[in-house]
Scaffold this motif. Sequence first.
Motif, PDB file in Angstrom:
ATOM      1  N   HIS A  60      64.615  11.751   3.363  1.00  0.00           N
ATOM      2  CA  HIS A  60      64.814  11.895   1.922  1.00  0.00           C
ATOM      3  C   HIS A  60      64.253  13.241   1.497  1.00  0.00           C
ATOM      4  N   HIS A  62      62.175  15.755  -1.482  1.00  0.00           N
ATOM      5  CA  HIS A  62      61.152  15.783  -2.529  1.00  0.00           C
ATOM      6  C   HIS A  62      61.341  17.039  -3.385  1.00  0.00           C
ATOM      7  N   SER A  70      54.252  10.490  -0.023  1.00  0.00           N
ATOM      8  CA  SER A  70      53.533   9.751  -1.058  1.00  0.00           C
ATOM      9  C   SER A  70      52.972   8.467  -0.447  1.00  0.00           C
ATOM     10  N   ASP A  73      55.829   6.366   0.295  1.00  0.00           N
ATOM     11  CA  ASP A  73      56.518   6.759   1.532  1.00  0.00           C
ATOM     12  C   ASP A  73      55.819   6.157   2.742  1.00  0.00           C
ATOM     13  N   ILE A  95      61.037  14.499   5.509  1.00  0.00           N
ATOM     14  CA  ILE A  95      61.068  14.803   4.080  1.00  0.00           C
ATOM     15  C   ILE A  95      61.455  16.269   3.935  1.00  0.00           C
TER      16      ILE A  95
HETATM   17 ZN   LIG Z   1      58.968  10.567  -0.677  1.00  0.00          ZN
END
Ligand SMILES: [Zn+2]
Length: 125
Positions: A60, A62, A70, A73, A95
């Motif tokens: 994913h 950011h 995070s 995450d 990420i």
């Molecule tokens: Zn994330």
Amino acid sequence: MLGSILSVNNGIVIRDYTKPLNGDYCSRFKYIRQKHSHNAILQKKWKQSNHTLMYLGEWHTHPEKDPHYSKQDMNNWKNLLIRSDTFSNNLLFIIGGIDRYKLWSGCRKTGEIVLLFEGEYNEDN
Ligand SMILES: [Zn+2]
């Protein structure tokens, strides 16, 4: 992300990935996958590839230059290590930030997650 494990050296090759699909919830700070549609694609590719293309992990993005995971995450990744149904002993988590991206590897046996690689998109220039 989907890929194969090489029999020669147990290397992992990422060969494919799913993108956000209709029904996924996506905002600047949150992304929720519609589980079933992604899993259906994974199942299909697993069969089409004669069981060589397997689930390998998640990616994913950011909205930060240098991406950090995070709390959410890390919780997700730990859950995936426990719950994922795949032949791979390790899962990969990527990420993508604005300037840099990072790749973590998680061990499904120990639950340990380590930073494996980080890089910039324009390293070749
Ligand atoms: Zn994330």
